[in-house]
Design a protein around this motif. Structure first.
Motif, short mmCIF file in Angstrom:
data_model
loop_
_atom_site.label_atom_id
_atom_site.label_comp_id
_atom_site.label_asym_id
_atom_site.label_seq_id
_atom_site.Cartn_x
_atom_site.Cartn_y
_atom_site.Cartn_z
N GLU A 1 68.92 28.74 -63.78
CA GLU A 1 69.71 29.52 -62.69
C GLU A 1 69.37 30.54 -62.34
OE1 GLU A 1 73.13 28.45 -60.24
OE2 GLU A 1 72.22 27.17 -62.04
N THR A 2 68.97 30.87 -61.08
CA THR A 2 68.62 32.28 -60.37
C THR A 2 70.20 32.94 -59.89
OG1 THR A 2 66.37 31.65 -60.19
CG2 THR A 2 67.42 33.85 -58.86
N LEU A 3 70.44 34.18 -60.67
CA LEU A 3 71.53 34.89 -60.28
C LEU A 3 71.59 36.43 -60.38
CD1 LEU A 3 74.41 33.18 -62.17
CD2 LEU A 3 73.98 32.70 -59.87
N PRO A 4 70.78 37.07 -59.25
CA PRO A 4 70.19 38.32 -59.31
C PRO A 4 71.34 39.24 -59.42
CG PRO A 4 70.09 37.42 -57.01
CD PRO A 4 70.33 36.30 -57.85
N PRO A 5 71.18 40.65 -59.69
CA PRO A 5 72.28 41.60 -59.79
C PRO A 5 72.61 41.94 -58.39
CG PRO A 5 70.28 42.48 -60.12
CD PRO A 5 69.93 41.38 -60.05
N THR B 1 65.36 54.81 -60.37
CA THR B 1 64.29 55.16 -61.51
C THR B 1 62.93 55.08 -60.95
OG1 THR B 1 65.75 53.92 -63.00
CG2 THR B 1 63.51 54.37 -63.94
N ILE B 2 62.13 55.89 -61.50
CA ILE B 2 60.58 56.00 -61.28
C ILE B 2 59.96 55.81 -62.70
CG2 ILE B 2 58.54 56.70 -60.49
CD1 ILE B 2 60.01 57.88 -58.05
N LEU C 1 62.63 52.22 -49.96
CA LEU C 1 61.46 52.02 -50.53
C LEU C 1 61.60 51.36 -52.02
CD1 LEU C 1 59.67 55.77 -49.88
CD2 LEU C 1 59.17 53.40 -48.75
N ILE C 2 60.75 50.29 -52.11
CA ILE C 2 61.01 49.60 -53.38
C ILE C 2 59.55 49.21 -53.78
CG2 ILE C 2 62.00 47.55 -54.39
CD1 ILE C 2 64.10 49.02 -52.83
N SER C 3 59.34 49.37 -55.24
CA SER C 3 58.12 49.32 -55.66
C SER C 3 58.27 48.52 -57.11
CB SER C 3 57.02 50.62 -55.80
OG SER C 3 57.66 51.12 -56.96
N LEU C 4 57.11 47.73 -57.33
CA LEU C 4 57.03 47.12 -58.66
C LEU C 4 55.30 46.99 -58.81
CD1 LEU C 4 58.62 46.09 -61.14
CD2 LEU C 4 58.40 43.95 -60.22
N LYS C 5 54.94 47.39 -59.77
CA LYS C 5 53.41 47.10 -60.43
C LYS C 5 53.21 45.65 -60.37
CE LYS C 5 52.60 51.47 -62.98
NZ LYS C 5 52.28 52.03 -64.33
N GLU C 6 51.91 45.37 -59.86
CA GLU C 6 51.56 43.83 -59.82
C GLU C 6 51.85 43.25 -61.24
OE1 GLU C 6 48.14 40.90 -58.06
OE2 GLU C 6 48.38 43.16 -57.44
N ILE D 1 58.68 40.21 -64.80
CA ILE D 1 59.02 41.13 -65.85
C ILE D 1 60.30 41.80 -65.71
CG2 ILE D 1 58.57 42.74 -67.97
CD1 ILE D 1 55.77 41.78 -67.71
N SER D 2 60.35 42.49 -64.56
CA SER D 2 61.34 43.02 -63.99
C SER D 2 61.77 42.87 -62.59
CB SER D 2 60.99 44.65 -64.35
OG SER D 2 62.21 45.38 -63.94
N VAL D 3 62.77 43.00 -62.09
CA VAL D 3 63.24 42.95 -60.51
C VAL D 3 64.12 44.08 -60.32
CG1 VAL D 3 64.40 41.48 -58.90
CG2 VAL D 3 63.09 40.26 -60.70
N PRO D 4 63.66 45.03 -59.63
CA PRO D 4 64.57 46.23 -59.20
C PRO D 4 65.77 46.05 -58.50
CG PRO D 4 62.15 46.72 -58.68
CD PRO D 4 62.21 44.72 -59.07
#
Length: 409
Positions: A192-196, A229-230, A301-306, A311-314
């Protein structure tokens, strides 16, 4: 409805760290939907490990809670964070035979490796359904951090993770890219996909808070804000290059980075005198301040290293669209955030090779601000229909009902 639910998570109300708030609000919302909910949690604040939370047992908004003692380990130190994880898991294993009967147990992913509790839940609570809400993936987060002292431990724990995932009834991910990593373990759990959800959910689009906008961006026509967070999972090089390209063009576009994290100071050190369209802000303490800050920007602005994809979803992504903001995402094409941005037309994506192209678009918007108005309205509408706290918690309630009442495997 009399079904009893138990939640295991390191942090809980009154802690304000994101996962603490999401777990706390989920339990509160389940109580409001008729569930009998209890929570077993830690007794220290995440950010201030020397401060104990009292009382040990109590009731918060209908949720019964019990706090487990934790030694004063510093959660900003990797080794001490791991020690906290294993301390809590061992403490909860000892408690399992005595906690009573529950129809379902929900485990978060804070502390890391809490899934090591799962085989013992199955041993002592054979008929209890187990659901895991995955905010972060371990040991993947350790392996991708490339810290040699922990990388070997991470690889060893992968085999244990596979064993534990095989005993979970439902794995709830927060994005399809995370689901793909879980599938590599060949588990048989329901998916199931339930994002925050966002912690700020206005009932109508917010007007820009003029004083905050002036303070952070001066008189820029178009404003772009990074808030939160950065850390190790985030990158800012594409944003810096984009800001500098726009500065060279004398575009009326302002950038602000506001927040905290172990890479926040690294970002500040890269700023030079010519970066006149970049500013900084600190951490905000209240939802009101957060709302004012978020309202001051046109684009988030949203970022996530490739390498961190899946592994993480901001969660800041959902804060952005909740108040009707377009997003500019820097990350992999197959990231859930990239997919949702394209699917719902929520904004733009920037990569190293597309900086000039994105700069062209932003210049056009800066000269014609009305171009982004429809995108903002669309973001607000899409959040209300697909990602709001009510929508997600309604789905959680239905998922629990199906899980308890029907065989899962």
């Amino acid at each position: 409805m009399s079904n009893k639910i138990l939640v295991f998570n390191h942090i809980f109300w009154p802690d304000k760290i994101n996962t603490a708030r999401h777990i706390s609000e989920l339990t509160e919302e389940l109580v409001a939907r008729g569930w009998d909910v209890s929570a077993v949690v830690g007794n220290r604040f995440y950010g201030n490990h020397k401060k104990i939370i009292t009382p040990k047992n109590g009731v918060w908004n209908g949720v019964k809670y019990s706090r487990t003692y934790i030694p004063p380990f510093n959660q900003k130190k990797n080794l001490q964070r791991l020690l906290t994880s294993f301390w809590l898991v061992l403490s909860w294993i000892v408690k399992l035979p005595f906690i009573g009967k529950y129809d379902a147990i929900i485990i978060g992913t804070n502390p890391p490796f809490v899934y090591l509790l799962v085989p013992f839940i199955k041993l002592f609570k054979r008929n209890t359904k187990i659901l895991m809400w995955g905010f972060d993936l371990y040991p993947e987060a350790i392996i991708v951090s490339k810290e040699k002292s922990f990388s070997f431990l991470g690889k060893v724990l992968k085999s244990l993770a596979k064993f534990c995932y095989g005993k979970i009834d439902v794995i709830v991910d927060i994005g399809p890219c995370m689901r793909e990593i879980y599938r590599q373990y060949n588990h048989s759990a329901k998916e199931e996909t339930l994002p925050p959800w966002s912690f700020v959910e206005p009932i109508e689009m917010l007007l820009p808070h003029f004083e905050t906008r002036q303070k952070l961006f001066k008189n820029a026509n178009l404003t772009l804000l990074y808030t939160g967070t950065i850390g190790n999972a985030h990158e800012f090089d594409n944003f810096l290059q984009l800001a500098r390209e726009l500065n060279k063009r004398n575009a009326s576009v302002g950038f602000c980075f506001a927040g905290f994290g172990n890479r926040f100071d690294d970002l500040k050190l890269q700023i030079v005198d010519n970066d006149t369209n970049i500013s900084f802000g600190g951490f905000v303490e209240t939802d009101q301040e957060l709302e004012e800050r978020l309202s001051s920007a046109d684009i988030m602005l949203i970022s996530l290293k490739e390498e961190w994809t899946g592994i993480s979803v901001p969660s800041k992504y959902f804060s952005a669209i909740a108040i009707g903001k377009a997003v500019l995402f820097s990350g992999a094409q197959n990231s859930a955030l990239s997919v949702w941005t394209r699917e719902y037309d929520l904004g733009f994506q920037v990569q190293k090779e597309t900086i000039d192209k994105v700069a062209n678009v932003l210049c056009e918007i800066a000269n014609n601000p009305e171009l982004i108005s429809k995108m903002k309205e669309n973001s607000f509408k899409i959040y209300q229909e697909n990602f709001s706290k009510k929508v997600i918690c309604d789905k959680w309630s239905l998922l629990l009902e199906r899980t308890i009442n029907y065989p899962m495997k």
